[in-house]
Design a protein around this motif. Structure first.
Motif, mmCIF file in Angstrom:
data_model
loop_
_atom_site.group_PDB
_atom_site.id
_atom_site.type_symbol
_atom_site.label_atom_id
_atom_site.label_comp_id
_atom_site.label_asym_id
_atom_site.label_seq_id
_atom_site.Cartn_x
_atom_site.Cartn_y
_atom_site.Cartn_z
ATOM 1 N N LYS A 164 37.559 -10.294 133.517
ATOM 2 C CA LYS A 164 37.583 -9.350 132.393
ATOM 3 C C LYS A 164 37.676 -7.902 132.850
ATOM 4 O O LYS A 164 38.533 -7.147 132.381
ATOM 5 C CB LYS A 164 36.344 -9.533 131.511
ATOM 6 C CG LYS A 164 36.314 -8.559 130.347
ATOM 7 C CD LYS A 164 35.106 -8.730 129.459
ATOM 8 C CE LYS A 164 35.160 -7.713 128.324
ATOM 9 N NZ LYS A 164 34.017 -7.894 127.410
ATOM 10 N N GLN A 173 41.162 -2.217 127.103
ATOM 11 C CA GLN A 173 40.220 -3.006 126.297
ATOM 12 C C GLN A 173 40.895 -3.659 125.093
ATOM 13 O O GLN A 173 40.609 -4.807 124.762
ATOM 14 C CB GLN A 173 39.054 -2.120 125.843
ATOM 15 C CG GLN A 173 37.989 -2.864 125.062
ATOM 16 C CD GLN A 173 37.301 -3.967 125.853
ATOM 17 O OE1 GLN A 173 36.914 -3.770 126.998
ATOM 18 N NE2 GLN A 173 37.161 -5.135 125.253
ATOM 19 N N ASP A 174 41.792 -2.933 124.411
ATOM 20 C CA ASP A 174 42.459 -3.489 123.228
ATOM 21 C C ASP A 174 43.302 -4.708 123.611
ATOM 22 O O ASP A 174 43.303 -5.714 122.900
ATOM 23 C CB ASP A 174 43.329 -2.437 122.541
ATOM 24 C CG ASP A 174 42.506 -1.352 121.876
ATOM 25 O OD1 ASP A 174 41.286 -1.546 121.672
ATOM 26 O OD2 ASP A 174 43.084 -0.289 121.565
ATOM 27 N N TYR A 176 42.834 -6.691 126.186
ATOM 28 C CA TYR A 176 41.933 -7.792 126.526
ATOM 29 C C TYR A 176 41.356 -8.427 125.262
ATOM 30 O O TYR A 176 41.262 -9.659 125.161
ATOM 31 C CB TYR A 176 40.803 -7.318 127.446
ATOM 32 C CG TYR A 176 39.935 -8.479 127.889
ATOM 33 C CD1 TYR A 176 40.281 -9.232 128.997
ATOM 34 C CD2 TYR A 176 38.803 -8.839 127.161
ATOM 35 C CE1 TYR A 176 39.505 -10.324 129.386
ATOM 36 C CE2 TYR A 176 38.030 -9.922 127.541
ATOM 37 C CZ TYR A 176 38.383 -10.663 128.648
ATOM 38 O OH TYR A 176 37.633 -11.749 129.013
ATOM 39 N N GLN A 177 40.980 -7.612 124.302
ATOM 40 C CA GLN A 177 40.418 -8.152 123.052
ATOM 41 C C GLN A 177 41.447 -9.012 122.331
ATOM 42 O O GLN A 177 41.110 -10.064 121.788
ATOM 43 C CB GLN A 177 39.928 -7.016 122.145
ATOM 44 C CG GLN A 177 39.141 -7.513 120.951
ATOM 45 C CD GLN A 177 37.916 -8.316 121.353
ATOM 46 O OE1 GLN A 177 37.069 -7.840 122.101
ATOM 47 N NE2 GLN A 177 37.805 -9.551 120.880
ATOM 48 N N GLU A 178 42.705 -8.562 122.342
ATOM 49 C CA GLU A 178 43.769 -9.352 121.716
ATOM 50 C C GLU A 178 43.954 -10.683 122.451
ATOM 51 O O GLU A 178 44.131 -11.731 121.826
ATOM 52 C CB GLU A 178 45.077 -8.554 121.702
ATOM 53 C CG GLU A 178 46.136 -9.163 120.822
ATOM 54 C CD GLU A 178 47.356 -8.271 120.649
ATOM 55 O OE1 GLU A 178 48.429 -8.833 120.352
ATOM 56 O OE2 GLU A 178 47.247 -7.044 120.807
ATOM 57 N N ASP A 180 41.598 -12.301 124.165
ATOM 58 C CA ASP A 180 40.429 -13.106 123.828
ATOM 59 C C ASP A 180 40.563 -13.693 122.422
ATOM 60 O O ASP A 180 40.287 -14.879 122.210
ATOM 61 C CB ASP A 180 39.164 -12.245 123.942
ATOM 62 C CG ASP A 180 37.902 -13.063 123.799
ATOM 63 O OD1 ASP A 180 37.729 -14.049 124.547
ATOM 64 O OD2 ASP A 180 37.075 -12.717 122.932
ATOM 65 N N ASN A 181 41.002 -12.891 121.455
ATOM 66 C CA ASN A 181 41.183 -13.379 120.084
ATOM 67 C C ASN A 181 42.188 -14.521 120.032
ATOM 68 O O ASN A 181 41.967 -15.526 119.350
ATOM 69 C CB ASN A 181 41.629 -12.245 119.153
ATOM 70 C CG ASN A 181 40.564 -11.200 118.939
ATOM 71 O OD1 ASN A 181 39.385 -11.407 119.225
ATOM 72 N ND2 ASN A 181 40.981 -10.034 118.453
#
Length: 189
Positions: A164, A173-174, A176-178, A180-181
């Motif tokens: 991560k 971060q955005d 990575y969040q996408e 993960d989602n």
């Protein structure tokens, strides 16, 4: 495969379980292979600028190699890589009780440089192949990482979660969040 912005991410990033086990592999990724760690062009400038702060953490052989070759070399495809000491370990590799670590990272953790280490090292065993319009983000399977696979399976750690911090460093971060989602959607959990 997962497409996010200009990246194509291998499903292996969530299917493979992985957690480095330095006690078992002894940092072999800093020592094995036929070329040094891939470097981005901007990382070369940083290494050149911060070399004097990193040198106190390097081995004599590493310092001599960098003195002779500079902070980078080329692989067989003419891409930038870290130089190797006599075709062996990375010039920035240091050893503690037989385990290879990174002199750059040691200098970073001691506040001597703001550069942690090449992003390719931080991301390993993920390798990025740059194409004209996108990056391919792939897991590079190598037998030296068998202990990491064993520990990752035991602890249930997906590769993308283990990496991560490095993935956020590279893509933000955005992004990575996408990622993960999308993985949560695919796994239905």
């Amino acid at each position: 495969m997962i497409i996010i912005d200009n990246t194509s991410v291998s499903d292996d990033l969530y299917l493979v379980r992985f957690c480095c086990n330095l006690e078992r592999c002894q940092g072999a990724c800093c020592v094995a292979g036929d070329a040094g760690a891939p470097l981005d062009e901007d990382e070369i400038s940083i290494l050149e600028d911060d070399l004097e702060q990193i040198k106190p953490y390097m081995t004599e052989r590493g310092i001599e190699t960098v003195k002779e070759m500079g902070v980078f070399d080329y692989d067989i495809h003419r891409r930038f890589v870290t130089p190797l000491v006599n075709d062996g370990e990375c010039a920035f590799a240091i050893f503690d009780n037989g385990i290879a670590f990174c002199a750059i990272e040691k200098a970073y953790f001691e506040g001597k440089t703001k550069f942690r280490k090449p992003v390719s090292c931080h991301l390993y065993p993920v390798r990025i192949t740059k194409y004209e319009t996108f990056d391919a983000v792939n897991y590079e399977k190598w037998n030296i990482c068998k202990p990491a696979l064993k520990l990752g399976n035991k602890d249930g750690i997906p590769l993308y979660k283990f990496l991560k911090e490095a993935l956020v460093r590279k893509y933000g971060q955005d992004w990575y969040q996408e990622l993960d989602n999308e993985i949560v959607l695919r796994l239905g959990s």
